[in-house]
Design a protein around this motif. Structure first.
Motif, PDB file in Angstrom:
ATOM      1  N   SER A  19       0.806  -1.226   0.000  1.00  9.55           N
ATOM      2  CA  SER A  19       0.000   0.000   0.000  1.00  9.55           C
ATOM      3  C   SER A  19       0.839   1.277   0.000  1.00  9.55           C
ATOM      4  N   VAL A  20       2.128   1.186   0.299  1.00 11.32           N
ATOM      5  CA  VAL A  20       2.954   2.389   0.257  1.00 11.32           C
ATOM      6  C   VAL A  20       3.750   2.488  -1.053  1.00 11.32           C
ATOM      7  N   CYS A  21       3.525   1.542  -1.955  1.00 15.16           N
ATOM      8  CA  CYS A  21       4.251   1.538  -3.229  1.00 15.16           C
ATOM      9  C   CYS A  21       3.633   2.554  -4.189  1.00 15.16           C
ATOM     10  N   ALA A  22       4.476   3.196  -4.994  1.00 16.21           N
ATOM     11  CA  ALA A  22       3.994   4.181  -5.973  1.00 16.21           C
ATOM     12  C   ALA A  22       3.073   3.525  -7.001  1.00 16.21           C
ATOM     13  N   ASP A  23       3.279   2.239  -7.226  1.00 17.01           N
ATOM     14  CA  ASP A  23       2.451   1.543  -8.217  1.00 17.01           C
ATOM     15  C   ASP A  23       1.358   0.693  -7.582  1.00 17.01           C
ATOM     16  N   TYR A  24       1.079   0.935  -6.326  1.00 15.63           N
ATOM     17  CA  TYR A  24       0.034   0.179  -5.631  1.00 15.63           C
ATOM     18  C   TYR A  24      -1.300   0.305  -6.362  1.00 15.63           C
ATOM     19  N   GLY A  25      -1.890  -0.841  -6.664  1.00 11.70           N
ATOM     20  CA  GLY A  25      -3.225  -0.844  -7.263  1.00 11.70           C
ATOM     21  C   GLY A  25      -3.256  -0.566  -8.752  1.00 11.70           C
ATOM     22  N   LYS A  26      -2.096  -0.314  -9.362  1.00 15.31           N
ATOM     23  CA  LYS A  26      -2.090  -0.054 -10.809  1.00 15.31           C
ATOM     24  C   LYS A  26      -1.904  -1.359 -11.570  1.00 15.31           C
ATOM     25  N   ARG A  27      -2.911  -1.771 -12.282  1.00 12.76           N
ATOM     26  CA  ARG A  27      -2.784  -2.996 -13.059  1.00 12.76           C
ATOM     27  C   ARG A  27      -2.079  -2.707 -14.383  1.00 12.76           C
ATOM     28  N   GLY A  28      -1.293  -3.685 -14.818  1.00 17.85           N
ATOM     29  CA  GLY A  28      -0.635  -3.542 -16.121  1.00 17.85           C
ATOM     30  C   GLY A  28       0.435  -2.462 -16.121  1.00 17.85           C
ATOM     31  N   ALA A  29       0.960  -2.114 -14.957  1.00 19.45           N
ATOM     32  CA  ALA A  29       1.968  -1.059 -14.878  1.00 19.45           C
ATOM     33  C   ALA A  29       3.359  -1.575 -15.244  1.00 19.45           C
ATOM     34  N   LYS A  30       3.473  -2.848 -15.536  1.00 20.67           N
ATOM     35  CA  LYS A  30       4.732  -3.474 -15.946  1.00 20.67           C
ATOM     36  C   LYS A  30       5.804  -3.437 -14.860  1.00 20.67           C
ATOM     37  N   ASN A  31       5.406  -3.201 -13.634  1.00 17.50           N
ATOM     38  CA  ASN A  31       6.365  -3.213 -12.534  1.00 17.50           C
ATOM     39  C   ASN A  31       6.517  -4.607 -11.932  1.00 17.50           C
ATOM     40  N   LEU A  32       5.626  -5.521 -12.307  1.00  8.61           N
ATOM     41  CA  LEU A  32       5.660  -6.850 -11.700  1.00  8.61           C
ATOM     42  C   LEU A  32       6.306  -7.890 -12.609  1.00  8.61           C
ATOM     43  N   THR A  33       7.141  -8.716 -11.993  1.00  7.76           N
ATOM     44  CA  THR A  33       7.685  -9.863 -12.711  1.00  7.76           C
ATOM     45  C   THR A  33       7.524 -11.098 -11.829  1.00  7.76           C
ATOM     46  N   VAL A  34       7.536 -12.264 -12.443  1.00  9.43           N
ATOM     47  CA  VAL A  34       7.475 -13.503 -11.677  1.00  9.43           C
ATOM     48  C   VAL A  34       8.881 -13.815 -11.197  1.00  9.43           C
ATOM     49  N   CYS A  35       9.069 -13.947  -9.893  1.00 10.47           N
ATOM     50  CA  CYS A  35      10.419 -14.192  -9.384  1.00 10.47           C
ATOM     51  C   CYS A  35      10.547 -15.568  -8.755  1.00 10.47           C
ATOM     52  N   GLY A  36       9.486 -16.314  -8.700  1.00  8.45           N
ATOM     53  CA  GLY A  36       9.615 -17.649  -8.136  1.00  8.45           C
ATOM     54  C   GLY A  36       8.272 -18.343  -8.058  1.00  8.45           C
ATOM     55  N   TRP A  37       8.327 -19.565  -7.565  1.00  5.26           N
ATOM     56  CA  TRP A  37       7.116 -20.364  -7.444  1.00  5.26           C
ATOM     57  C   TRP A  37       7.093 -20.976  -6.067  1.00  5.26           C
ATOM     58  N   PHE A  38       5.910 -21.195  -5.531  1.00  2.00           N
ATOM     59  CA  PHE A  38       5.841 -21.896  -4.263  1.00  2.00           C
ATOM     60  C   PHE A  38       4.525 -22.638  -4.182  1.00  2.00           C
ATOM     61  N   GLY A  39       4.270 -23.213  -3.017  1.00  2.00           N
ATOM     62  CA  GLY A  39       3.055 -23.995  -2.852  1.00  2.00           C
ATOM     63  C   GLY A  39       3.293 -25.414  -3.334  1.00  2.00           C
ATOM     64  N   LYS A  40       2.302 -26.237  -3.096  1.00  2.00           N
ATOM     65  CA  LYS A  40       2.382 -27.630  -3.510  1.00  2.00           C
ATOM     66  C   LYS A  40       2.586 -27.694  -5.015  1.00  2.00           C
ATOM     67  N   ASN A  41       3.540 -28.451  -5.476  1.00  2.00           N
ATOM     68  CA  ASN A  41       3.860 -28.560  -6.901  1.00  2.00           C
ATOM     69  C   ASN A  41       4.268 -27.224  -7.518  1.00  2.00           C
ATOM     70  N   GLN A  42       4.660 -26.281  -6.677  1.00  2.77           N
ATOM     71  CA  GLN A  42       5.139 -24.987  -7.177  1.00  2.77           C
ATOM     72  C   GLN A  42       4.148 -24.325  -8.119  1.00  2.77           C
ATOM     73  N   ARG A  43       2.898 -24.339  -7.759  1.00  2.00           N
ATOM     74  CA  ARG A  43       1.898 -23.835  -8.671  1.00  2.00           C
ATOM     75  C   ARG A  43       1.507 -22.392  -8.439  1.00  2.00           C
ATOM     76  N   ILE A  44       1.931 -21.833  -7.323  1.00  5.46           N
ATOM     77  CA  ILE A  44       1.565 -20.451  -7.058  1.00  5.46           C
ATOM     78  C   ILE A  44       2.784 -19.576  -7.314  1.00  5.46           C
ATOM     79  N   ARG A  45       2.599 -18.542  -8.096  1.00  2.00           N
ATOM     80  CA  ARG A  45       3.743 -17.723  -8.447  1.00  2.00           C
ATOM     81  C   ARG A  45       3.999 -16.641  -7.415  1.00  2.00           C
ATOM     82  N   LEU A  46       5.274 -16.344  -7.261  1.00  2.00           N
ATOM     83  CA  LEU A  46       5.694 -15.255  -6.413  1.00  2.00           C
ATOM     84  C   LEU A  46       5.996 -14.087  -7.343  1.00  2.00           C
ATOM     85  N   LEU A  47       5.364 -12.958  -7.090  1.00  2.00           N
ATOM     86  CA  LEU A  47       5.563 -11.800  -7.950  1.00  2.00           C
ATOM     87  C   LEU A  47       6.482 -10.797  -7.277  1.00  2.00           C
ATOM     88  N   TYR A  48       7.259 -10.117  -8.085  1.00  2.00           N
ATOM     89  CA  TYR A  48       8.216  -9.144  -7.588  1.00  2.00           C
ATOM     90  C   TYR A  48       7.878  -7.782  -8.180  1.00  2.00           C
TER      91      TYR A  48
END
Ligand SMILES: [Zn+2]
Length: 131
Positions: A19-48
């Motif tokens: 909530s303190v990020c400049a891009d908080y709540g902005k969809r498609g702002a291209k600030n997010l990348t997938v940096c990893g996977w977790f959960g059973k069978n690594q099915r849930i992505r970790l976003l950066y």
């Protein structure tokens, strides 16, 4: 299978959940990348988030976040419901409580409707290949 798309959406679909990020709540702002996977069978992505350098689950901020059912069970549940099984029948077949069926159906239903147009153009390719 439609419901599978709930788990393989493009990062641009998400917005930063800090909530303190400049891009908080902005969809498609291209600030997010997938940096990893977790959960059973690594099915849930970790976003950066490049803007605030925070990491978070792709489920955060979606109706599916915080619902603790394993993805396999959730998919099975949603498949039964989408095939026309009632709440009682689904609860028996998937072995979850009736309230759970109701809760997930509602969450995924609203989510799916809101995503419908975006998903039409989305190609659900998993860069890791079949698991
Ligand atoms: Zn951020």
């Amino acid at each position: 299978m439609f419901w599978g798309l709930l788990f393989v959406e493009a990062p641009a679909r998400y917005c930063c959940q800090n909530s303190v990020c400049a891009d908080y709540g902005k969809r498609g702002a291209k600030n997010l990348t997938v940096c990893g996977w977790f959960g059973k069978n690594q099915r849930i992505r970790l976003l950066y988030c490049r803007t605030c350098k925070k990491r978070f689950s792709e489920r955060k901020g979606t109706p599916l976040f915080g619902l603790k059912l394993p993805p396999e069970k959730l998919l099975s549940l949603l498949e039964h419901v989408s095939e026309g099984c009632g709440v009682r029948k689904t609860s028996r077949l998937v072995e979850v409580h009736r309230d759970t069926v109701t809760r997930y159906t509602r969450a995924a239903g609203g989510h799916a409707q809101q995503l419908h147009d975006e998903l039409v153009a989305f190609s659900p390719l998993d860069p890791r290949g079949p698991v």
